[in-house]
Design an enzyme around this catalytic site. Structure first.
Site, PDB file in Angstrom:
ATOM      1  N   LYS A   1      -2.564   0.385   4.430  1.00  0.00           N
ATOM      2  CA  LYS A   1      -3.221   0.378   5.739  1.00  0.00           C
ATOM      3  C   LYS A   1      -4.266   1.481   5.887  1.00  0.00           C
ATOM      4  CE  LYS A   1       0.599  -1.854   8.162  1.00  0.00           C
ATOM      5  NZ  LYS A   1       1.518  -2.093   7.020  1.00  0.00           N
TER       6      LYS A   1
HETATM    7  C1  LIG Z   1       1.946  -3.447   6.689  1.00  0.00           C
HETATM    8  C2  LIG Z   1       2.538  -3.591   5.339  1.00  0.00           C
HETATM    9  C3  LIG Z   1       2.716  -4.855   4.747  1.00  0.00           C
HETATM   10  C4  LIG Z   1       2.395  -6.144   5.470  1.00  0.00           C
HETATM   11  O1  LIG Z   1       0.997  -6.346   5.619  1.00  0.00           O
HETATM   12  P1  LIG Z   1       0.463  -7.443   6.649  1.00  0.00           P
HETATM   13  O2  LIG Z   1      -1.020  -7.282   6.651  1.00  0.00           O
HETATM   14  O3  LIG Z   1       1.078  -7.079   7.974  1.00  0.00           O
HETATM   15  O4  LIG Z   1       0.915  -8.783   6.178  1.00  0.00           O
HETATM   16  C5  LIG Z   1       3.227  -4.923   3.466  1.00  0.00           C
HETATM   17  N1  LIG Z   1       3.581  -3.805   2.800  1.00  0.00           N
HETATM   18  C6  LIG Z   1       3.441  -2.575   3.339  1.00  0.00           C
HETATM   19  C7  LIG Z   1       3.885  -1.388   2.565  1.00  0.00           C
HETATM   20  C8  LIG Z   1       2.909  -2.418   4.613  1.00  0.00           C
HETATM   21  O5  LIG Z   1       2.780  -1.191   5.138  1.00  0.00           O
END
Ligand SMILES: *Cc1c(COP(=O)(O)O)cnc(C)c1O
Length: 395
Positions: free
Chosen positions: A12
């Site tokens: 993210k």
């Molecule tokens: C947020 C997150 C996800 C999921 O991603 P999305 O875009 O919500 O599908 C998967 N793995 C990790 C480690 C995350 O922080």
């Protein structure tokens, strides 16, 4: 594709380090004069990545609510040691759903919005419902394709597959957008944990959130309503907003909806599957023992699902597995998967143990919080969230 080398060791970071700047530029262009107050509920990863992205960004404040006993000790320490006079972090005595509900109530509270406006504030979101989160993520699929071509792994124009560990459906939707923009992606492989709503959806055409919520070792994928799926539904509904709205209304009223066979036919590029807790742990251990490569539980879910895809399809197209978090963010689950005998030790001690065994250095993001001062001590009840926001903003 390791996407976790940013400041908070979650994928993210990529979008959340860009979003604040997209947001204030957009606000300026639209003559928005108010200061932007980001309100976020987090189950762990979004909170810290958003805090790091918005810290000290002029014209913004950020308030993060997390379930006090519902995040890993490293995730909690990452948040409560966040620097920046415009950052606020609150633990709530409740679970993530309650934090999320409290935040949604504030977003839709008209009286609060008016009071905020009179003081020169307006709310916004840093969750992936914000299109500014999705747009930057398209870039790394394009980049990955370019890297594979540049290294001679594929020839230009040759299709690849991607496997994405999925929660809110943001990351995999960015891959879908990359495909729409011309990147030759053949199959979009959607990996879920035991909360396998999406697997069921791709198989049956019915989305049904009426089921038990399961806590797993991949908490960022513990989601029953994948918000960004709505954007895909809109596409396969022929960009018919009325049709889309009816399906989403059914989801909020009765907890499920069914798409038509014509819509389902447009999902043939997607493949969904899921991995259970046991096989996820086994995957972490096997990969470490055989390949000397350590992955976190979210990435392990993706890796398991890829194995299932290969067995089901016999497809041997080159495939990129997306790795969304550093194993050092989930030290306890990772350590337990490779050796269950150290359960008494603290998460930081386990990080040192992992470093010894994997010879991959403990990342800076973990080192720098080890002895960092705790700067955020606010804790509130679930029904005190609005009051807490008022106090922070001096309303
Ligand atoms: C947020 C997150 C996800 C999921 O991603 P999305 O875009 O919500 O599908 C998967 N793995 C990790 C480690 C995350 O922080």
């Amino acid at each position: 594709m390791e996407l976790f080398h940013g400041p908070t060791i979650a994928f993210k970071d990529m979008a959340l380090s860009i979003l604040p700047h997209l947001m204030i530029t957009a606000a300026r262009k639209n003559q928005v004069k108010e200061e932007i107050v980001i309100l976020t509920a987090t189950s762990g990863d979004t909170g810290k990545a958003a805090l790091a992205g918005f810290a000290e960004v002029e014209g913004t404040k950020i308030i993060v609510f997390y379930p006090k006993d519902g995040v890993s000790p490293i995730q909690q320490k990452q948040m409560v040691t966040q620097k920046g006079a415009n950052t606020f972090v609150v633990g709530i005595n409740g679970n993530f759903d309650q934090a999320q509900t409290g935040v949604k109530q504030m977003f839709s509270n008209q009286a609060l919005a008016e009071e905020m406006a009179s003081r020169g504030y307006r709310f916004s979101s840093a969750n992936s419902i914000n299109i500014g989160r999705l747009v930057p993520q398209v870039a790394y699929y394009v980049y990955a394709y370019g890297q594979l071509a540049g290294q001679g792994e594929i020839s230009v124009g040759e299709p690849i597959n991607v496997v994405v560990p999925t929660g809110n459906f943001g990351n995999i939707l960015a891959a879908y957008y990359a495909k729409q923009m011309g990147i030759p992606i053949a199959r979009l492989i959607c990996a879920s944990n035991e909360n396998k709503v999406l697997y069921d959806f791709f198989g049956t055409g019915t989305y049904d959130k009426n089921r038990e919520f399961i806590l797993t070792s991949s908490p960022s994928m513990d989601i029953l309503v994948s918000s960004n799926l709505e954007r895909l539904i809109y596409q396969i509904a022929g960009q018919d907003d009325e049709k889309n709205r009816r399906l989403m209304a059914a989801l909020s009223e009765q907890g499920n909806y069914q798409i038509s066979p014509e819509m389902k036919a447009q999902l043939s590029d997607f493949y969904g599957n899921f991995a259970g807790e046991e096989e996820t742990a086994v995957r972490i251990r096997e990969l470490f023992e055989k390949e000397d490569y350590l992955i976190d539980p979210h990435t392990a879910v993706a890796s398991c699902v890829y194995e299932k895809y290969r067995k089901d399809s016999g497809d041997s197209v080159k495939t990129v597995i997306v790795s969304t978090a550093s194993p050092y963010k989930f030290t306890r689950s990772v350590m337990n998967a490779i050796d269950g005998s150290l359960q008494e030790q603290s998460d930081f001690a386990l990080a040192d143990e992992l470093e010894k065994r994997s010879k991959v250095k403990v990342p800076k993001a973990v080192e720098e919080i080890r002895d960092a001062e705790i700067l955020h001590k606010t804790v509130c009840e679930t029904d005190e969230m609005e009051q807490t926001v008022r106090e922070f903003l001096g309303l």
